[in-house]
Motif scaffolding. Structure first.
Motif, PDB file in Angstrom:
ATOM      1  N   ASP A  10       0.851  -1.197   0.000  1.00 53.43           N
ATOM      2  CA  ASP A  10       0.000   0.000   0.000  1.00 53.43           C
ATOM      3  C   ASP A  10       0.883   1.240   0.000  1.00 53.43           C
ATOM      4  O   ASP A  10       1.929   1.266   0.661  1.00 53.43           O
ATOM      5  N   LEU A  46       2.328  10.963  -6.984  1.00 51.07           N
ATOM      6  CA  LEU A  46       1.497   9.826  -7.413  1.00 51.07           C
ATOM      7  C   LEU A  46       2.059   9.181  -8.674  1.00 51.07           C
ATOM      8  O   LEU A  46       2.013   7.955  -8.832  1.00 51.07           O
ATOM      9  N   LYS A  50       3.089   5.280  -8.998  1.00 49.59           N
ATOM     10  CA  LYS A  50       2.575   4.423 -10.078  1.00 49.59           C
ATOM     11  C   LYS A  50       3.736   3.829 -10.884  1.00 49.59           C
ATOM     12  O   LYS A  50       3.743   2.633 -11.203  1.00 49.59           O
ATOM     13  N   ASN A  55      -0.197   0.346  -6.734  1.00 45.42           N
ATOM     14  CA  ASN A  55      -1.487   0.692  -7.340  1.00 45.42           C
ATOM     15  C   ASN A  55      -2.494   1.236  -6.351  1.00 45.42           C
ATOM     16  O   ASN A  55      -3.357   2.026  -6.709  1.00 45.42           O
ATOM     17  N   HIS A  56      -2.406   0.789  -5.107  1.00 43.77           N
ATOM     18  CA  HIS A  56      -3.408   1.171  -4.103  1.00 43.77           C
ATOM     19  C   HIS A  56      -2.849   2.275  -3.216  1.00 43.77           C
ATOM     20  O   HIS A  56      -1.816   2.099  -2.564  1.00 43.77           O
ATOM     21  N   VAL A  57      -3.522   3.426  -3.215  1.00 41.63           N
ATOM     22  CA  VAL A  57      -3.043   4.605  -2.491  1.00 41.63           C
ATOM     23  C   VAL A  57      -4.100   5.030  -1.479  1.00 41.63           C
ATOM     24  O   VAL A  57      -5.291   5.121  -1.810  1.00 41.63           O
ATOM     25  N   GLY A  75      -9.244   7.672  -8.385  1.00 41.53           N
ATOM     26  CA  GLY A  75      -7.891   7.451  -8.909  1.00 41.53           C
ATOM     27  C   GLY A  75      -7.839   6.806 -10.283  1.00 41.53           C
ATOM     28  O   GLY A  75      -6.767   6.712 -10.892  1.00 41.53           O
ATOM     29  N   SER A  76      -9.007   6.366 -10.803  1.00 40.52           N
ATOM     30  CA  SER A  76      -8.984   5.587 -12.059  1.00 40.52           C
ATOM     31  C   SER A  76      -8.463   6.419 -13.235  1.00 40.52           C
ATOM     32  O   SER A  76      -7.825   5.877 -14.139  1.00 40.52           O
ATOM     33  N   LEU A  80      -4.683   4.531 -10.891  1.00 38.54           N
ATOM     34  CA  LEU A  80      -4.480   4.104  -9.507  1.00 38.54           C
ATOM     35  C   LEU A  80      -5.823   3.834  -8.838  1.00 38.54           C
ATOM     36  O   LEU A  80      -6.870   4.239  -9.355  1.00 38.54           O
ATOM     37  N   GLU A  81      -5.779   3.184  -7.691  1.00 35.37           N
ATOM     38  CA  GLU A  81      -6.967   3.091  -6.830  1.00 35.37           C
ATOM     39  C   GLU A  81      -6.688   3.958  -5.607  1.00 35.37           C
ATOM     40  O   GLU A  81      -5.768   3.668  -4.836  1.00 35.37           O
ATOM     41  N   ILE A  82      -7.467   5.017  -5.446  1.00 35.34           N
ATOM     42  CA  ILE A  82      -7.208   5.959  -4.352  1.00 35.34           C
ATOM     43  C   ILE A  82      -8.375   5.930  -3.364  1.00 35.34           C
ATOM     44  O   ILE A  82      -9.541   6.003  -3.763  1.00 35.34           O
TER      45      ILE A  82
END
Length: 361
Positions: A10, A46, A50, A55-57, A75-76, A80-82
């Motif tokens: 993470d 960010l 990446k 990927n997961h923030v 984040g898409s 990313l997934e934020i």
């Protein structure tokens, strides 16, 4: 090994600060969202996260928390997934890390300070964390003068032996650079819901318990963007390619000018200057190492050095500004002269010739 490692780590970014040293720019904009080399500052970090394969923030927010979510969403758009965790009361660095626990997915988290501009190899930090079977790894930086920082000596194996406050006679040139890798169980053990300093409480306690705390030492680019001077220099270093950002690869040089800006004949843009959207730079103006936000008007013959000019401000003809911060929508009249850390609050209007420093007026 790194790609898989990063994908199963993470990324946590602490962005709760108020940015008081950058006022009035931060009256309405959180510091990590200030325009820096053509993008909100946080986008550079960010992009590095990446590029490293994470990927997961999780963003730990507090001041103006809604601004982050409005801009980044889930984040898409950024690959990313934020997710977001809001601190209703400031919890300090340790409390802020503990506060995001419920959103963590993996056994490991890399934690970033949201106002540090850095160039360290994130995969190398992760690799050394795993190879050494560390509980916590700190990114340590070698600096020429460590007296202004907390020092972190390490033994021959890279294991941290102490955390020392600022001292006139530091035993090492290694300082805490504010990026960490924590194993999840270490975060779980931080007490919940109170102010805790990671530097003063969490780390010393880990050493007392003889846990495996290691330093990853390098001399990568590093700058805390908290003061006007550092903010201007950091932005300039990004534009000139001295500080790395995946967003600017192939676009570095003396200036970064938005396509919608208008630059008059004979204007000089130097030193990594940034000119934002819709800005107008008059003929013969000279801009050196400065950050010009969106919609700014700088009239003919003005000189702007090492300044930040807030959105929609107007700088009059032949005005001279050095080391200043000009708030949003402010007006600096023609032939005015502002120097040495002057800060003009948003919307303030100084008439033509209304303020000078020179003795030859």
């Amino acid at each position: 090994m790194s790609d898989n490692l990063a994908a199963n780590t993470d990324a946590v970014i602490l962005v709760g600060g108020k940015g008081t040293r950058l006022r009035p720019l931060t009256n309405t904009i959180p510091k990590p969202m200030l325009p820096t080399a053509g993008y909100p500052f946080l986008r550079h970090l960010l992009a590095r996260i990446k590029a490293a394969g994470m990927n997961h923030v999780v963003l730990g927010t507090s001041f103006r928390a809604e601004v982050f979510e409005e801009y980044f969403g889930d984040g898409s758009d950024f690959g990313l997934e934020i997710e977001y965790v809001v601190e209703n009361e400031p919890l300090g660095t340790g409390g802020g890390i503990r506060n995001v626990l419920s959103r963590l997915r993996y056994d490991r988290a890399m934690i970033f300070n949201g106002d540090v501009l850095g160039g360290t190899d994130l995969n190398a930090v992760l690799d050394s964390h795993v190879k050494r079977k560390a509980d916590v790894t700190l990114h340590l930086l070698r600096v020429a003068d460590p007296r202004a920082f907390g020092c972190v000596p390490t033994d021959d194996d890279g294991r941290v032996s102490a955390f020392l406050e600022k001292t006139e006679d530091p035993p090492t040139d290694q300082i805490n650079a504010g990026t960490y890798v924590f194993n999840r169980d270490i975060i779980e053990a931080i007490p919940q819901g109170r102010v805790i300093s990671v530097e003063r409480e969490v780390f010393p306690e880990l050493l007392e318990r003889n846990l495996r705390v290691f330093g990853h030492v390098d001399q990568a680019y590093w700058r805390d963007m908290g003061t006007p001077d550092d903010f201007v220099r950091g932005s300039s270093d990004l534009v000139r390619g001295i500080a790395p950002s995946p967003l600017l690869e192939g676009h570095t040089g003396e200036a970064f000018v938005d396509d919608s800006a208008v630059v008059g004949g004979g204007a000089l843009l130097l030193g990594g200057t940034v000119v934002g959207r819709g800005a107008e730079i008059g003929a013969g103006a000279r801009l050196d190492t400065s950050v010009i936000f969106d919609g700014v008007q700088i009239e003919a013959g003005a000189t702007v050095e090492r300044c930040v000019v807030g959105a929609g401000a107007r700088i009059g003809a032949r005005a001279v500004l050095t080391d200043c911060i000009i708030g949003e929508g402010a007006v600096i009249g023609a032939r005015c002269e502002l120097r040495h850390g002057a800060r003009v609050w948003p919307g303030v209007q100084i008439p033509d010739g209304g303020l000078r420093f020179s003795s030859d007026v």
